[in-house]
Design a protein around this motif. Structure first.
Motif, PDB file in Angstrom:
ATOM      1  N   ILE A 161       0.837  -1.210   0.000  1.00 16.05           N
ATOM      2  CA  ILE A 161       0.000   0.000   0.000  1.00 16.05           C
ATOM      3  C   ILE A 161       0.869   1.257   0.000  1.00 16.05           C
ATOM      4  CG2 ILE A 161      -1.637   1.319   1.431  1.00 16.05           C
ATOM      5  CD1 ILE A 161      -2.926  -1.359   2.105  1.00 16.05           C
ATOM      6  N   LEU A 162       0.444   2.226  -0.822  1.00 18.95           N
ATOM      7  CA  LEU A 162       1.114   3.530  -0.857  1.00 18.95           C
ATOM      8  C   LEU A 162       0.051   4.598  -0.636  1.00 18.95           C
ATOM      9  CD1 LEU A 162       3.243   5.730  -1.672  1.00 18.95           C
ATOM     10  CD2 LEU A 162       2.663   5.242  -4.056  1.00 18.95           C
ATOM     11  N   GLY A 163       0.229   5.410   0.391  1.00 13.89           N
ATOM     12  CA  GLY A 163      -0.749   6.474   0.599  1.00 13.89           C
ATOM     13  C   GLY A 163      -0.517   7.216   1.888  1.00 13.89           C
ATOM     14  N   SER A 164      -1.300   8.269   2.049  1.00  7.95           N
ATOM     15  CA  SER A 164      -1.282   9.002   3.313  1.00  7.95           C
ATOM     16  C   SER A 164      -2.644   9.640   3.461  1.00  7.95           C
ATOM     17  CB  SER A 164      -0.180  10.058   3.314  1.00  7.95           C
ATOM     18  OG  SER A 164      -0.444  10.998   2.304  1.00  7.95           O
ATOM     19  N   GLY A 165      -2.977  10.025   4.682  1.00 11.23           N
ATOM     20  CA  GLY A 165      -4.285  10.646   4.913  1.00 11.23           C
ATOM     21  C   GLY A 165      -4.681  10.534   6.355  1.00 11.23           C
ATOM     22  N   ASP A 166      -5.813   9.876   6.604  1.00  9.13           N
ATOM     23  CA  ASP A 166      -6.363   9.730   7.946  1.00  9.13           C
ATOM     24  C   ASP A 166      -5.327   9.071   8.871  1.00  9.13           C
ATOM     25  OD1 ASP A 166      -7.674   8.871  10.196  1.00  9.13           O
ATOM     26  OD2 ASP A 166      -9.489   8.214   9.129  1.00  9.13           O
TER      27      ASP A 166
END
Ligand code: ADP
Ligand code: GLC
Length: 471
Positions: A325-330
């Motif tokens: 998984i690649l991401g950012s946020g919450d």
């Protein structure tokens, strides 16, 4: 015909999500189709700004309520993007390292819009159409119609593209004093549910409105984060135009960000080589099917479901698949994913953050891309994935519904499911594993998705038709 796009993002200058990709690509294709297309955006403190030369084309000053701001408009000199790029620099407001997320975003984007209009008021020539993107530019159609200062610009047609109606930029009437003086009898045009709502104002005042896929247009009539009745009233001037992708940037045959370039002729070997490097970097077994997720870790993308999806799939199919998984946020989702590393062992890894190069490597190295979106106005990831021979697993909503058909249906090539639920996604993953085992079918679908044409050519023409209909 000359079009001026006004946007908060434009790739590669500044990108947070798909808006940046669209505004970085569409004008280029419009230019190729014979239209003059230009972009104006804020001058954030970006690497692009440091690495390129700009000439000063306008200097001005604006009032934002009781505060006075000096501003400059700069033009990139080498035309490196394939269209004229203008940047509005407002020291103290727009000279931020990031695009959004500042406590004074309302003031920042309002000042940006005032600066754009003040500049246009003094420009020797005018564009035929101002194309506004999302709520950050939503006051422009209103001010062109009712702002006292801008009557000279009233004949310029306006188009609003709604990339995501979840975000509307609303704020209280106590900040009305920030908006340049206008015909107060028209205050109602700014209002939605007792607040000043720039997206609603733009839907009311733009000459034409479009969403980024036909299905999303239909969905907005019933689910538009409170704007349903407005969109249903304004339906007559609205339409859905499916986004395209920049097939020069997103091309596995020429992509310098991936380890091994490939075409559909050598897709099996090409993807295998990319997968090997990717799995090595993240400690995953390259022999197993690789499922990836790339995107903002927010509820609209179904990112909160991922930890449970990973746990359940690895339990149902022990030692049979890997997730990356690649991401950012919450922050809570980020934390849950970090924790998931403990129980998922060598079958899961996550990169929290934004990494353009890694995203390309993941589209190239993965077997399947997961998109359990609750809301997806268009979605570009599924189209990028397919261009790289990665099979998308999507919830049938918005643009995902318009771009991915299920391999179980005649002529189908992806995997679709109905609900944004752990059960539905896990069932779809089981189907993907069966497909992966049917070697001939899997390799045929891989080739099919690579050959699909999602380039901007068609959509660029739809936009040109839309502009032509304004006159
Ligand atoms: P949205 O605009 O709603 O985030 P899209 O599918 O339209 O969704 O576009 C997302 C774009 O942002 C794609 O280009 C995707 O590759 C990119 N992206 C999203 N998150 C990341 C990340 N963490 N690192 C690199 N690229 C990302
Ligand atoms: C928005 C939407 C996304 C779309 C993008 C570009 O960010 O969430 O679905 O692809 O805009 O139009």
């Amino acid at each position: 015909m000359e079009i001026l796009h006004v946007s908060a993002e434009c790739y590669p200058v500044a990108k947070v999500g798909g808006l940046g990709d669209v505004v970085g690509a569409l004008p280029k294709y419009q230019q190729q189709a014979g239209t003059i297309a230009k972009v104006v955006m804020p001058a954030y403190q970006t690497r692009f700004r440091e690495a390129h030369s700009f000439e000063l084309v306008h200097q001005g000053g604006l009032w934002l309520g009781h505060a006075w701001f000096h501003f400059n408009v700069w033009k990139e000199v080498s035309n490196v993007l394939g269209f004229d790029l203008y940047q509005v620099d407002i020291p103290g407001l727009l000279d931020t390292p990031g695009v959004y997320g500042y406590p004074n975003d309302t003031e920042r984007f309002l000042a940006f819009q005032i600066a754009v209009l003040d500049w246009l008021n003094e420009w020797q020539h005018q564009p035929d159409v101002i194309h506004c993107h999302d709520h950050h530019t939503g006051f422009i159609p209103f001010l062109l119609l009712y702002g006292y200062k801008y009557s000279r610009l009233r004949d310029i047609g306006t188009v609003l593209t709604i990339h995501n109606a979840q975000y509307q930029g609303q704020f209280g009437w106590d900040k009305l004093y920030l908006i340049p003086s206008f015909d107060l009898w028209k205050s109602g045009m700014l209002d939605w549910n007792g607040a000043i709502n720039p997206l609603a104002a733009a839907v009311k005042c733009a000459w034409k409105v479009n969403t980024v896929s036909p299905s999303y247009m239909e969905e907005l009539i019933n689910h538009a984060n409170g704007l349903e009745s407005l969109l249903s009233t304004e339906r007559g001037k609205a339409m859905g135009i499916l986004n395209g992708i920049d097939d020069k940037v997103w091309n596995p045959a020429t992509d310098a960000m991936i380890s091994d370039m490939y075409t559909e002729k050598d897709v099996a070997a090409g993807k295998k080589a990319n997968k090997l490097k990717l799995c090595e970097a993240f400690g995953l077994n390259p022999e197993l099917p690789l499922f990836v997720f790339i995107g903002r870790l927010v509820g609209d993308k179904g990112a909160d479901l991922l930890p449970e999806i990973i746990g359940r799939s690895l339990h149902e199919h022990p030692n049979a698949l890997n997730f990356l998984i690649l991401g950012s946020g919450d922050p809570h989702v980020e934390w849950m994913l970090e924790q998931a590393k403990q129980y998922a062992g060598e079958h899961f890894n996550v990169y929290i953050g934004y990494n353009e190069t890694l995203s390309h490597q993941m589209y190239a190295g993965a077997d399947f891309l997961l998109m359990p979106s609750r809301v997806e106005p268009c979605g570009l990831n599924q189209m990028y994935a397919m261009r790289y021979g990665t099979i998308p697993i999507v919830r049938a909503t918005g643009g995902l519904r318009d771009t991915v058909t299920d391999f179980g249906d005649a002529g189908g090539f992806g995997i679709r499911f109905m609900q944004a639920s752990v059960a539905d996604v896990c069932h779809a993953i089981s189907r993907a594993l069966e497909l992966h085992d049917s070697k001939t079918k899997f390799s045929k679908i891989r080739k099919t998705v690579m050959q699909l044409d999602h380039s901007w050519d068609k959509a660029a023409q739809h936009y040109i038709d839309l502009y032509t209909s304004l006159k």
